[in-house]
Design an enzyme around this catalytic site. Structure first.
Site, mmCIF file in Angstrom:
data_model
loop_
_atom_site.group_PDB
_atom_site.id
_atom_site.type_symbol
_atom_site.label_atom_id
_atom_site.label_comp_id
_atom_site.label_asym_id
_atom_site.label_seq_id
_atom_site.Cartn_x
_atom_site.Cartn_y
_atom_site.Cartn_z
ATOM 1 N N GLN A 101 0.828 -1.214 0.000
ATOM 2 C CA GLN A 101 0.000 0.000 0.000
ATOM 3 C C GLN A 101 0.865 1.267 0.000
ATOM 4 O O GLN A 101 0.548 2.246 -0.672
ATOM 5 C CB GLN A 101 -0.864 -0.030 1.259
ATOM 6 C CG GLN A 101 -2.191 0.662 1.141
ATOM 7 C CD GLN A 101 -2.912 0.652 2.481
ATOM 8 O OE1 GLN A 101 -2.813 1.585 3.249
ATOM 9 N NE2 GLN A 101 -3.616 -0.426 2.775
ATOM 10 N N HIS A 286 -12.713 -0.729 2.541
ATOM 11 C CA HIS A 286 -11.244 -0.850 2.584
ATOM 12 C C HIS A 286 -10.602 -0.218 1.362
ATOM 13 O O HIS A 286 -9.606 0.489 1.447
ATOM 14 C CB HIS A 286 -10.820 -2.326 2.651
ATOM 15 C CG HIS A 286 -11.125 -2.976 3.954
ATOM 16 N ND1 HIS A 286 -10.697 -2.466 5.150
ATOM 17 C CD2 HIS A 286 -11.818 -4.104 4.243
ATOM 18 C CE1 HIS A 286 -11.117 -3.247 6.130
ATOM 19 N NE2 HIS A 286 -11.810 -4.236 5.608
ATOM 20 N N MET A 287 -11.191 -0.489 0.201
ATOM 21 C CA MET A 287 -10.616 0.013 -1.051
ATOM 22 C C MET A 287 -10.815 1.513 -1.175
ATOM 23 O O MET A 287 -9.986 2.210 -1.757
ATOM 24 C CB MET A 287 -11.246 -0.729 -2.245
ATOM 25 C CG MET A 287 -10.493 -0.548 -3.549
ATOM 26 S SD MET A 287 -8.790 -1.126 -3.506
ATOM 27 C CE MET A 287 -7.956 0.231 -4.321
ATOM 28 N N ALA A 288 -11.903 2.020 -0.615
ATOM 29 C CA ALA A 288 -12.183 3.462 -0.713
ATOM 30 C C ALA A 288 -11.052 4.278 -0.111
ATOM 31 O O ALA A 288 -10.586 5.247 -0.712
ATOM 32 C CB ALA A 288 -13.505 3.788 -0.019
ATOM 33 N N ASP A 289 -10.572 3.852 1.083
ATOM 34 C CA ASP A 289 -9.518 4.681 1.676
ATOM 35 C C ASP A 289 -8.188 4.551 0.942
ATOM 36 O O ASP A 289 -7.369 5.461 0.976
ATOM 37 C CB ASP A 289 -9.412 4.507 3.198
ATOM 38 C CG ASP A 289 -8.987 3.150 3.665
ATOM 39 O OD1 ASP A 289 -9.809 2.465 4.282
ATOM 40 O OD2 ASP A 289 -7.819 2.785 3.441
ATOM 41 N N HIS A 312 -10.947 6.131 8.627
ATOM 42 C CA HIS A 312 -9.769 5.873 7.783
ATOM 43 C C HIS A 312 -9.866 6.667 6.482
ATOM 44 O O HIS A 312 -8.910 7.292 6.043
ATOM 45 C CB HIS A 312 -9.710 4.379 7.407
ATOM 46 C CG HIS A 312 -8.678 3.622 8.156
ATOM 47 N ND1 HIS A 312 -8.988 2.567 8.963
ATOM 48 C CD2 HIS A 312 -7.328 3.744 8.222
ATOM 49 C CE1 HIS A 312 -7.875 2.074 9.495
ATOM 50 N NE2 HIS A 312 -6.857 2.775 9.061
#
Length: 348
Positions: A101, A286-289, A312
């Site tokens: 990430q 999760h993917m949005a942040d 987050h």
């Protein structure tokens, strides 16, 4: 011009550090982060954070101060962005996914293709499992034009780690904007249920419970059962993902724990995925942040939706705004949250 970040802002965790280091390294802007992980019970830098920092320093020949366990202040001054082959050993069961990430946005703009060989934890608590990165993260980033491949060599669980992953990143000129507020028509649901150094029935029961939970809600899922005996320690987990006709992918996952029935693990992952599908959004929480960094760097206006406005997400938007001349808009419409930003069309 140095960027100053207060690590206690918003959710006050490691995400602030990862995003700050990624954007500092990419843009060549020095950053000073104070109050690192101030809101955690064990504040300051932990081994897995230090790995991300030292890997970003290795890729950019950076000068760093305060890179020690427990340190609550870090100064990071990048110089030249490198590319090629790098070996990164987290040294514990620290999350490989969180290191990816941090490094992915940097390497997309590197002068040549890069191969990372990372050793650590592939399926650990408080981090996306590696199969989520392989089948959700990589696919969502491909919508922006990013070419990233993640190969799983060996799994690693808490506490011993020892997992191995190879990451390939192709550099690009510019990321393109993504404008998907709707998920689209569901094409298929897939999954991988794994068990390492454990009986095969653990992975089978996780998969069966996930499929049955989804079937009750009218969904059909194909879940691959994967058993291995090459781990340094036992562990299990399941990742499910749903793909749409327009290329959107959302996921749901759960990790096995000692004393937690395999059925519960499978059911948990299925319920998480179903909750996202029900809202018809283009990004799971999760993917949005993770996506906001790419939305801000892309050329043009990106508009996507998610099912939760997590702390987050809001924290990450704030950090991106400290580095880039962008302003995010987050709006609730029914069960969805719409994220919108005019990207800067960054290129090296």
């Amino acid at each position: 011009m140095i960027v100053k970040i207060d690590g206690s802002y918003g959710e006050g965790g490691g995400q602030i550090l990862r995003t700050s280091i990624a954007l500092s390294a990419l843009l060549g802007k020095p950053v000073e982060i104070i109050n690192i992980r101030a809101k955690r019970t064990n504040p300051g830098l932990q081994p897995q954070h230090l790995t991300g920092v030292s890997a970003a320093a290795l890729l950019t020949d950076a000068d760093i101060e305060g890179a020690a366990k427990g340190s609550t202040r870090l100064y990071f001054k990048p110089k030249t962005l490198k590319c090629g082959t790098f070996n990164i050993d987290i040294g514990t069961a620290g999350s490989i996914s969180l290191v990816i990430q941090t490094l992915a946005p940097i390497l997309l703009y590197a002068p040549c293709p890069t191969k990372l060989v990372i050793t650590g934890g592939t399926d650990v608590a408080w981090a996306p499992p590696i199969d989520y990165m392989r089948y959700v993260f990589v696919k969502v980033l491909s919508l922006f034009g990013a070419k990233i491949a993640i190969e799983l060599v060996r799994r690693g669980h808490y506490p011993r780690g020892g997992g191995r992953v190879i990451v390939y990143v192709e550099p690009i000129k510019k990321l393109r904007a993504v404008h998907y507020v709707e998920f689209g028509r569901l094409v298929k649901i897939s999954g991988i249920s794994h068990a390492v150094n454990l009986p095969t029935h653990v992975a089978e029961r996780q998969a069966k419970a996930a499929k049955e939970t989804l079937a009750k809600l009218g969904y059909v899922a194909e879940v691959e059962v994967e058993t291995r005996s090459d781990g340094l320690g036992p562990g299990s987990g399941i990742v499910l993902w749903a793909e749409s006709d327009i290329g959107n992918v959302v996921g749901g996952d759960a990790l096995g724990e000692r004393g937690k029935p395999a059925e519960e693990v499978g059911r948990e992952a299925a319920e998480r995925l179903a909750a996202v599908l029900k809202t018809g959004v283009s990004l799971d929480p999760h993917m949005a942040d993770m996506a906001v960094v790419y939305m801000a760097l892309a050329e043009g206006r990106s508009k996507m939706s998610t099912s939760e406005a997590t702390l987050h997400l809001q924290t990450n938007m704030y950090i991106v705004e400290q580095f880039l001349p962008v302003k995010f808009k987050l709006e609730k419409t029914g069960a969805r949250y719409i994220i919108e930003v005019d990207g800067i069309g960054y290129s090296r």
